[in-house]
Design a protein around this motif. Structure first.
Motif, PDB file in Angstrom:
ATOM      1  N   TYR A  31      37.361 -39.500   2.745  1.00 26.05           N
ATOM      2  CA  TYR A  31      38.302 -39.326   3.968  1.00 26.05           C
ATOM      3  C   TYR A  31      38.119 -39.451   5.212  1.00 26.05           C
ATOM      4  CZ  TYR A  31      41.695 -36.896   5.585  1.00 26.05           C
ATOM      5  OH  TYR A  31      42.927 -36.155   6.514  1.00 26.05           O
ATOM      6  N   THR A  32      36.913 -38.811   5.086  1.00 23.49           N
ATOM      7  CA  THR A  32      36.171 -38.297   6.781  1.00 23.49           C
ATOM      8  C   THR A  32      35.474 -39.694   7.398  1.00 23.49           C
ATOM      9  OG1 THR A  32      35.549 -35.994   6.337  1.00 23.49           O
ATOM     10  CG2 THR A  32      34.381 -37.368   8.134  1.00 23.49           C
ATOM     11  N   THR A  51      44.718 -49.716  12.262  1.00 25.32           N
ATOM     12  CA  THR A  51      45.905 -49.213  10.898  1.00 25.32           C
ATOM     13  C   THR A  51      45.679 -49.535   9.213  1.00 25.32           C
ATOM     14  OG1 THR A  51      47.502 -50.713  12.454  1.00 25.32           O
ATOM     15  CG2 THR A  51      48.513 -49.464  10.872  1.00 25.32           C
ATOM     16  N   LYS A  52      45.119 -49.570   9.010  1.00 24.31           N
ATOM     17  CA  LYS A  52      45.133 -49.823   7.339  1.00 24.31           C
ATOM     18  C   LYS A  52      44.074 -49.160   6.982  1.00 24.31           C
ATOM     19  CE  LYS A  52      45.731 -52.192   5.089  1.00 24.31           C
ATOM     20  NZ  LYS A  52      46.783 -52.951   3.558  1.00 24.31           N
ATOM     21  N   TYR A  57      43.213 -43.714   4.553  1.00 25.99           N
ATOM     22  CA  TYR A  57      43.308 -41.978   4.450  1.00 25.99           C
ATOM     23  C   TYR A  57      44.284 -41.368   4.216  1.00 25.99           C
ATOM     24  CZ  TYR A  57      43.984 -41.517  10.061  1.00 25.99           C
ATOM     25  OH  TYR A  57      44.201 -41.132  10.874  1.00 25.99           O
ATOM     26  N   ASP A  58      45.397 -41.316   4.371  1.00 23.42           N
ATOM     27  CA  ASP A  58      46.825 -40.882   4.260  1.00 23.42           C
ATOM     28  C   ASP A  58      46.838 -41.121   2.827  1.00 23.42           C
ATOM     29  OD1 ASP A  58      47.326 -39.941   6.528  1.00 23.42           O
ATOM     30  OD2 ASP A  58      48.615 -41.691   6.793  1.00 23.42           O
ATOM     31  N   LYS A  59      46.283 -42.215   2.259  1.00 22.75           N
ATOM     32  CA  LYS A  59      46.903 -42.164   0.246  1.00 22.75           C
ATOM     33  C   LYS A  59      44.908 -41.396  -0.213  1.00 22.75           C
ATOM     34  CE  LYS A  59      49.098 -46.518   0.047  1.00 22.75           C
ATOM     35  NZ  LYS A  59      48.832 -48.436   0.094  1.00 22.75           N
ATOM     36  N   VAL A  60      43.747 -41.119   0.228  1.00 20.50           N
ATOM     37  CA  VAL A  60      43.101 -40.316  -0.416  1.00 20.50           C
ATOM     38  C   VAL A  60      43.339 -39.349  -0.201  1.00 20.50           C
ATOM     39  CG1 VAL A  60      40.423 -39.798   0.175  1.00 20.50           C
ATOM     40  CG2 VAL A  60      40.699 -42.388   0.344  1.00 20.50           C
ATOM     41  N   ASN A  61      43.866 -38.689   0.671  1.00 12.16           N
ATOM     42  CA  ASN A  61      44.454 -37.253   1.623  1.00 12.16           C
ATOM     43  C   ASN A  61      45.655 -37.258   0.382  1.00 12.16           C
ATOM     44  OD1 ASN A  61      44.676 -35.026   2.807  1.00 12.16           O
ATOM     45  ND2 ASN A  61      46.041 -35.804   3.737  1.00 12.16           N
TER      46      ASN A  61
END
Ligand SMILES: [Fe+2]
Length: 158
Positions: A31-32, A51-52, A57-61
């Motif tokens: 994420y980081t 953008t990708k 990272y939104d999905k990992v969150n």
């Protein structure tokens, strides 16, 4: 050792949870690291990759929350500090510096491959423990990382 409150053998579940906490730690490191790449990407593919990486990272969150809540559902405590994540993870952090499109894709491809392998490993452990909920969670991750790896490979062949 007996069964836990949702009827699963405590022994097998402890093994699953140990690996889930490692997985959760790896997701936090990634994420980081994805933010690092999102911020420091340079070159002609900037807009596309910037953008990708945000999408990743939104999905990992979302995924790391699902893993932590699975650990809680299994009657255990998820690792919830950066100190624990750094000590439990098997994925290295990345230095804060510029990165080319090629290198950034390679970094992600390596980490997603590691997550894919870990997902398959946890799925097997969960099967042995009759833990269908974790099997289901991991099976979703497996197809997701397989698809991501196909796309990352396609991108580098362009
Ligand atoms: Fe941003």
């Amino acid at each position: 050792m007996g069964k836990n409150y949702i009827g699963l053998e405590k022994d097998g579940i402890e093994t699953v949870v140990r690996e889930l906490n490692k997985y959760l730690s790896n997701l936090n490191i990634i994420y980081t690291k994805l933010h690092n790449l999102h911020w420091n990407i340079k070159g002609a593919a900037f807009f596309e990759l910037h953008t990708k990486f945000e999408e990743y990272y939104d999905k990992v969150n979302t995924d790391l929350d699902a893993v932590a809540e699975r650990i809680l559902t299994l009657g255990h405590t998820p690792a919830a500090s950066l100190k624990e994540y750094l000590s439990l993870s098997t994925i290295a952090e990345r230095e804060s510096k510029d990165v080319t499109p090629e290198d950034s894709i390679e970094v992600i491809r390596k980490d997603f491959s590691l997550l894919l392998e870990a997902s398959r490993n946890i799925l097997k452990l969960a099967e042995d423990a009759n833990d269908q909920g974790t099997v289901d969670l991991m099976s979703g991750f497996i197809s997701k990382y397989e698809k991501n790896l196909w796309m990352l490979t396609a991108f580098t062949k362009s």
